[in-house]
Each structure stands twice: as C-alpha cells, then as structure tokens.
Design a protein around this motif. Structure first.
Motif, PDB file in Angstrom:
ATOM      1  N   ALA A  12      15.708   4.069 -21.161  1.00 48.75           N
ATOM      2  CA  ALA A  12      15.569   2.614 -21.019  1.00 48.75           C
ATOM      3  C   ALA A  12      14.102   2.239 -20.906  1.00 48.75           C
ATOM      4  CB  ALA A  12      16.326   2.122 -19.790  1.00 48.75           C
ATOM      5  N   ARG A  13      13.684   1.279 -21.711  1.00 55.34           N
ATOM      6  CA  ARG A  13      12.302   0.772 -21.624  1.00 55.34           C
ATOM      7  C   ARG A  13      12.154  -0.185 -20.447  1.00 55.34           C
ATOM      8  NH1 ARG A  13       9.426  -3.665 -24.244  1.00 55.34           N
ATOM      9  NH2 ARG A  13       7.193  -3.206 -24.212  1.00 55.34           N
ATOM     10  N   ILE A  14      13.184  -0.987 -20.182  1.00 60.05           N
ATOM     11  CA  ILE A  14      13.140  -1.946 -19.077  1.00 60.05           C
ATOM     12  C   ILE A  14      13.924  -1.380 -17.889  1.00 60.05           C
ATOM     13  CG2 ILE A  14      13.821  -4.246 -18.300  1.00 60.05           C
ATOM     14  CD1 ILE A  14      13.356  -5.249 -21.119  1.00 60.05           C
ATOM     15  N   HIS A  15      13.252  -1.227 -16.763  1.00 56.89           N
ATOM     16  CA  HIS A  15      13.875  -0.782 -15.527  1.00 56.89           C
ATOM     17  C   HIS A  15      13.943  -1.968 -14.570  1.00 56.89           C
ATOM     18  CE1 HIS A  15      13.283   3.880 -15.751  1.00 56.89           C
ATOM     19  NE2 HIS A  15      13.699   3.365 -16.894  1.00 56.89           N
ATOM     20  N   VAL A  16      15.120  -2.237 -14.045  1.00 60.59           N
ATOM     21  CA  VAL A  16      15.338  -3.390 -13.174  1.00 60.59           C
ATOM     22  C   VAL A  16      15.623  -2.899 -11.760  1.00 60.59           C
ATOM     23  CG1 VAL A  16      16.684  -5.493 -12.802  1.00 60.59           C
ATOM     24  CG2 VAL A  16      16.303  -4.660 -15.139  1.00 60.59           C
ATOM     25  N   PRO A  37      21.343 -14.946 -32.312  1.00 58.10           N
ATOM     26  CA  PRO A  37      20.574 -15.121 -33.552  1.00 58.10           C
ATOM     27  C   PRO A  37      19.093 -15.351 -33.315  1.00 58.10           C
ATOM     28  CG  PRO A  37      21.983 -17.024 -33.120  1.00 58.10           C
ATOM     29  CD  PRO A  37      22.406 -15.948 -32.184  1.00 58.10           C
ATOM     30  N   ASP A  38      18.723 -15.853 -32.132  1.00 58.60           N
ATOM     31  CA  ASP A  38      17.305 -16.053 -31.812  1.00 58.60           C
ATOM     32  C   ASP A  38      16.708 -14.846 -31.109  1.00 58.60           C
ATOM     33  OD1 ASP A  38      17.208 -18.675 -32.866  1.00 58.60           O
ATOM     34  OD2 ASP A  38      18.132 -19.446 -31.033  1.00 58.60           O
ATOM     35  N   LEU A  39      17.483 -14.247 -30.197  1.00 56.11           N
ATOM     36  CA  LEU A  39      16.967 -13.135 -29.412  1.00 56.11           C
ATOM     37  C   LEU A  39      17.071 -11.803 -30.136  1.00 56.11           C
ATOM     38  CD1 LEU A  39      18.569 -13.994 -25.952  1.00 56.11           C
ATOM     39  CD2 LEU A  39      16.230 -14.441 -26.673  1.00 56.11           C
ATOM     40  N   GLY A  40      17.966 -11.726 -31.109  1.00 58.32           N
ATOM     41  CA  GLY A  40      18.232 -10.436 -31.735  1.00 58.32           C
ATOM     42  C   GLY A  40      19.087  -9.576 -30.822  1.00 58.32           C
ATOM     43  N   GLU A  41      18.811  -8.286 -30.808  1.00 51.33           N
ATOM     44  CA  GLU A  41      19.599  -7.344 -30.002  1.00 51.33           C
ATOM     45  C   GLU A  41      18.690  -6.704 -28.959  1.00 51.33           C
ATOM     46  OE1 GLU A  41      21.161  -5.167 -33.494  1.00 51.33           O
ATOM     47  OE2 GLU A  41      23.135  -5.710 -32.701  1.00 51.33           O
ATOM     48  N   ALA A  42      18.460  -7.454 -27.889  1.00 50.25           N
ATOM     49  CA  ALA A  42      17.522  -7.022 -26.854  1.00 50.25           C
ATOM     50  C   ALA A  42      17.955  -5.718 -26.200  1.00 50.25           C
ATOM     51  CB  ALA A  42      17.376  -8.111 -25.799  1.00 50.25           C
ATOM     52  N   TRP A  43      19.241  -5.411 -26.230  1.00 56.29           N
ATOM     53  CA  TRP A  43      19.746  -4.216 -25.558  1.00 56.29           C
ATOM     54  C   TRP A  43      19.220  -2.927 -26.183  1.00 56.29           C
ATOM     55  CZ3 TRP A  43      22.441  -0.620 -28.404  1.00 56.29           C
ATOM     56  CH2 TRP A  43      22.953  -1.057 -29.636  1.00 56.29           C
ATOM     57  N   ARG A  44      18.784  -2.984 -27.453  1.00 58.86           N
ATOM     58  CA  ARG A  44      18.379  -1.758 -28.146  1.00 58.86           C
ATOM     59  C   ARG A  44      17.157  -1.075 -27.526  1.00 58.86           C
ATOM     60  NH1 ARG A  44      20.945  -0.532 -32.740  1.00 58.86           N
ATOM     61  NH2 ARG A  44      22.271  -2.131 -33.722  1.00 58.86           N
ATOM     62  N   GLN A  45      16.331  -1.835 -26.826  1.00 55.28           N
ATOM     63  CA  GLN A  45      15.160  -1.222 -26.197  1.00 55.28           C
ATOM     64  C   GLN A  45      15.527  -0.410 -24.952  1.00 55.28           C
ATOM     65  OE1 GLN A  45      12.584  -4.367 -24.470  1.00 55.28           O
ATOM     66  NE2 GLN A  45      14.382  -5.667 -24.794  1.00 55.28           N
ATOM     67  N   GLY A  46      16.745  -0.585 -24.469  1.00 52.68           N
ATOM     68  CA  GLY A  46      17.186   0.130 -23.276  1.00 52.68           C
ATOM     69  C   GLY A  46      16.919  -0.681 -22.021  1.00 52.68           C
ATOM     70  N   ILE A  47      17.989  -1.007 -21.293  1.00 55.49           N
ATOM     71  CA  ILE A  47      17.888  -1.780 -20.046  1.00 55.49           C
ATOM     72  C   ILE A  47      18.685  -1.037 -18.988  1.00 55.49           C
ATOM     73  CG2 ILE A  47      18.299  -3.999 -18.928  1.00 55.49           C
ATOM     74  CD1 ILE A  47      18.376  -5.243 -21.776  1.00 55.49           C
ATOM     75  N   TRP A  48      18.061  -0.724 -17.884  1.00 61.00           N
ATOM     76  CA  TRP A  48      18.704   0.076 -16.838  1.00 61.00           C
ATOM     77  C   TRP A  48      18.479  -0.556 -15.479  1.00 61.00           C
ATOM     78  CZ3 TRP A  48      16.176   3.127 -12.948  1.00 61.00           C
ATOM     79  CH2 TRP A  48      17.047   3.919 -12.189  1.00 61.00           C
ATOM     80  N   LEU A  49      19.541  -0.651 -14.685  1.00 56.60           N
ATOM     81  CA  LEU A  49      19.478  -1.198 -13.332  1.00 56.60           C
ATOM     82  C   LEU A  49      19.497  -0.059 -12.322  1.00 56.60           C
ATOM     83  CD1 LEU A  49      19.638  -3.783 -11.480  1.00 56.60           C
ATOM     84  CD2 LEU A  49      22.125  -3.445 -11.499  1.00 56.60           C
ATOM     85  N   ALA A  50      18.465   0.024 -11.498  1.00 55.66           N
ATOM     86  CA  ALA A  50      18.400   1.045 -10.452  1.00 55.66           C
ATOM     87  C   ALA A  50      19.399   0.727  -9.343  1.00 55.66           C
ATOM     88  CB  ALA A  50      16.982   1.116  -9.887  1.00 55.66           C
ATOM     89  N   ASP A  51      19.677   1.692  -8.508  1.00 53.12           N
ATOM     90  CA  ASP A  51      20.507   1.471  -7.328  1.00 53.12           C
ATOM     91  C   ASP A  51      19.714   0.688  -6.281  1.00 53.12           C
ATOM     92  OD1 ASP A  51      22.617   2.919  -8.412  1.00 53.12           O
ATOM     93  OD2 ASP A  51      21.932   4.815  -7.521  1.00 53.12           O
ATOM     94  N   GLU A  52      20.425  -0.031  -5.434  1.00 54.97           N
ATOM     95  CA  GLU A  52      19.772  -0.697  -4.316  1.00 54.97           C
ATOM     96  C   GLU A  52      19.167   0.352  -3.389  1.00 54.97           C
ATOM     97  OE1 GLU A  52      22.541  -3.278  -2.381  1.00 54.97           O
ATOM     98  OE2 GLU A  52      22.530  -4.773  -4.004  1.00 54.97           O
ATOM     99  N   ASP A  53      17.971   0.081  -2.905  1.00 56.74           N
ATOM    100  CA  ASP A  53      17.294   0.984  -1.983  1.00 56.74           C
ATOM    101  C   ASP A  53      17.863   0.753  -0.579  1.00 56.74           C
ATOM    102  OD1 ASP A  53      15.536   2.302  -0.255  1.00 56.74           O
ATOM    103  OD2 ASP A  53      13.800   1.897  -1.514  1.00 56.74           O
ATOM    104  N   PRO A  54      18.475   1.762   0.043  1.00 55.92           N
ATOM    105  CA  PRO A  54      19.031   1.574   1.393  1.00 55.92           C
ATOM    106  C   PRO A  54      17.990   1.104   2.400  1.00 55.92           C
ATOM    107  CG  PRO A  54      19.786   3.652   0.448  1.00 55.92           C
ATOM    108  CD  PRO A  54      18.731   3.131  -0.467  1.00 55.92           C
ATOM    109  N   ALA A  55      16.732   1.488   2.210  1.00 54.38           N
ATOM    110  CA  ALA A  55      15.690   1.060   3.143  1.00 54.38           C
ATOM    111  C   ALA A  55      15.461  -0.440   3.053  1.00 54.38           C
ATOM    112  CB  ALA A  55      14.390   1.818   2.857  1.00 54.38           C
ATOM    113  N   ILE A  56      15.548  -1.012   1.840  1.00 57.97           N
ATOM    114  CA  ILE A  56      15.402  -2.455   1.689  1.00 57.97           C
ATOM    115  C   ILE A  56      16.601  -3.179   2.290  1.00 57.97           C
ATOM    116  CG2 ILE A  56      15.276  -4.338   0.008  1.00 57.97           C
ATOM    117  CD1 ILE A  56      13.615  -2.549  -1.787  1.00 57.97           C
ATOM    118  N   VAL A  57      17.791  -2.641   2.058  1.00 57.24           N
ATOM    119  CA  VAL A  57      19.003  -3.230   2.647  1.00 57.24           C
ATOM    120  C   VAL A  57      18.901  -3.254   4.168  1.00 57.24           C
ATOM    121  CG1 VAL A  57      21.496  -2.965   2.916  1.00 57.24           C
ATOM    122  CG2 VAL A  57      20.437  -2.549   0.685  1.00 57.24           C
ATOM    123  N   ALA A  58      18.457  -2.139   4.760  1.00 61.48           N
ATOM    124  CA  ALA A  58      18.341  -2.058   6.216  1.00 61.48           C
ATOM    125  C   ALA A  58      17.256  -2.995   6.742  1.00 61.48           C
ATOM    126  CB  ALA A  58      18.040  -0.622   6.628  1.00 61.48           C
TER     127      ALA A  58
END
Length: 349
Positions: free
Chosen positions: A27-31, A65-86
């Motif tokens: 994934a190019r984009i990490h969220v 039709p305007d954005l194209g297929e943005a998913w092809r670059q790879g988009i990945w969502l990280a897990d929530e950090d337990p330290a931030i939750v706490a």
C-alpha cells in the motif's frame, strides 16, 4: 498482495478500508486511526469515527469517472494504537471531572496538566508513526478523532523541509490553549504555526466562525496565513493574504494560487475537518479544492480527515435499519471524502 481472483466490482469481502485486500507492504497510502475526543466541547463521539468510517467504507464503489481507480495505488488502514486509546480514556476522565465536579484550584491544575500530558503523548506517537511512513516513501494519513489529532503528523512532515497546508474547515482553529488545554481541537493551527517554522503557507478555506483574537492572529501573520471566509469552501480572496470575505464564484481557483505564491513550499498537506454538521455539499467543495491543488502541481505528502461522528459498534448493532442509517450518515460521507483525499494524494485519474 492482491489475490489473483479479486474483483473490485464485487461486494467487499475483506475487512480493510474500502474492503481492499492491501497489506502494509503493497500500500502506498497508510492511514492511522486516531480515536481521540477528550477535549471536544460540543459532544464527544469522534473517537468512534475511524472505526465508523472503516465500516461504512465497505459500501463505497471503487470507480469514479473523475477520480479514476484510486484503490490501485494501495490503501491500508493500521490498527488503533492501544496507547492512544488509553491516553484518550485517561484525558477524557480528567476533563469530565474538571467540568462536572467542584474542585479546588490545585486539583483543577493537576487534572488540566494530565490532559495536556496525555495529549502530548498522543501527538508524539502520531509524529513517530508519520515519520516512519515518510521514511518508507509512503503517503501517511491521519483519520481522527477530533481536530487536534494530526498535530504530530504535521510536525513530522514539516521537519523535512518547507511545507504548505491547505485546510478545509468551518473554523480557523487558531485559539491558544482553548478552554485551558494546550492541544485543544480548536488550537491545532495555533500550535502548528508556533511549533513548525517550516510551515510557510497556511491556506484555510470554507471558514465561517472565528473569534476576534483568531481574526487578529490570522491577519497579523502576513503572507504565512490566507484565511478565506464566505463564498463556500472553494472561495479565496485575491490580493494580500489575509482574512477577508469572498463571495464571487470566480474566486474558486484561488486557494491553489495562494498555495503557490511561495514557490519553495511545493510540498503540501491536506487537513480536512469534515465537521458533523456538514453534508453532501462538502464533497463538491472538496472536489473544487482538489482540482485546483492538482492544477498547481503540488506534491501532496500527507493528509488527514477529522471529526467524523461515530457510535459504538454495539449501539449500531442494536439499532433498526432506519435508526442505523441515521447514525451512520456521517460515516458514509466521511468514507467518500477519505477516498477522494486518497485519490488526490495519489494523483489517480
């Protein structure tokens, strides 16, 4: 890796963001989800925003039709950090006591310091995560959480050289320590301007509400701040960058022009405070800003989406179809805005 038989036209079959099968390696984009709402002063719930967006994103069609297929670059969502939750839980308890109990001055000071310490801890964690993604050549994104969530991410991006910020929001967020909290959600850009000297251009569009001190802070910043008030999120005044009212449709191209006035600051981050009161028109406003930024040709090094209202998963599971649709409205709009931001960052067409 994407399975050979995976079809983006099929219903989502993976639990990741937008139902995509991407992992962190491809994934190019990490969220990064930042479930934070400790200092929200008008109702909490943004700590549930990242998970609400993830769940809603499975319903999104991946072609535009305007954005194209943005998913092809790879988009990945990280897990929530337990330290931030706490940290959010501890800070929230401190805020609740400050607002709900009769306390002496020493106890109030101690609790306020606890909120500031936990907020600073969150920002350090976000900063370290963002710096690591930038070192890997990824595009880091923050999915908040209230609008204080991306402070650490902006610090990490600004540490690498001159930076511009294109900020779409109803508020200036230039208050110093709003309600006594150093990293309040209303203080994000006060802190950015104070802590990030490499942020040489802040362009704020869609602004409608601000205090006198914020007005004076923005107008006193010279060319460093351009705040565009009125005329919709695509409007921005011409002339010397300062806080003015813009109401003409022809002004819609000017946010990108304001960004480009400082030629060395070609790198740009896109903070986006969706705000729970905004609905579908925000998508059109974002598209205007996106197309103008693309036309100038800035290198988008990161972005964030904040203040999407969410609900606990258990509450949604108990709700009937109509009630669930109402509760998930913000998440559905937020997922669509997030996908457009991903497309902007990747230059997808």
């Amino acid at each position: 890796m994407i399975p050979a038989d995976w079809n983006p036209e099929d219903a989502a079959s993976f639990p990741g963001l937008f139902g995509l099968p991407h992992g962190p390696e491809d994934a190019r984009i990490h969220v990064l989800p930042v479930p934070w709402d400790a200092t929200c002063s008008y109702g909490r719930g943004t700590r549930f925003g990242p998970e609400a967006v993830r769940r809603a994103s499975a319903q999104l069609d991946l072609f535009d039709p305007d954005l194209g297929e943005a998913w092809r670059q790879g988009i990945w969502l990280a897990d929530e950090d337990p330290a931030i939750v706490a940290a959010n839980a501890e800070a929230s308890r401190a805020v609740d006591r400050l607002l709900g109990e009769d306390l002496d001055d020493d106890e109030m000071r101690r609790l306020a310091e606890r909120v500031d310490l936990r907020s600073a801890e969150r920002s350090r964690l976000v900063e370290a995560w963002t710096a690591a993604r930038l070192d890997e050549g990824r595009v880091p994104a923050v999915l908040g959480g209230d609008h204080s969530s991306p402070l650490g991410a902006i610090r990490a991006a600004a540490a690498r050289g001159p930076l511009s910020i294109l900020h779409v929001d109803a508020h200036l967020d230039l208050r110093e320590a709003f309600e006594g909290f150093a990293e309040s959600r209303a203080s994000i850009f006060f802190n950015v301007l104070a802590q990030c000297p490499n942020v040489e251009r802040l362009v704020q569009v869609g602004v409608r509400d601000f205090g006198r001190t914020e007005w004076e802070r923005a107008t006193g910043a010279g060319e460093r701040v351009t705040a565009c008030v009125g005329g919709g999120a695509g409007s921005c005044p011409s002339g010397t960058p300062q806080l003015r009212t813009a109401s003409t449709p022809s002004a819609a191209r000017r946010p990108a022009v304001a960004l480009d006035r400082h030629r060395r600051a070609r790198r740009v981050v896109l903070p986006r405070d969706r705000h729970a009161g905004a609905r579908r028109p925000e998508l059109r406003r974002l598209e205007t800003v996106r197309s103008r930024a693309d036309r100038v040709g800035h290198d988008v090094v990161g972005f964030d989406l904040c203040e999407v209202a969410g609900r606990p998963a258990a509450e949604l599971d108990r709700a009937g179809p109509e009630e669930r649709s109402r509760l998930e409205w913000d998440a559905n709009v937020g997922a669509r805005v997030l996908y457009r931001l991903c497309a902007t960052a990747g230059g997808a067409r």
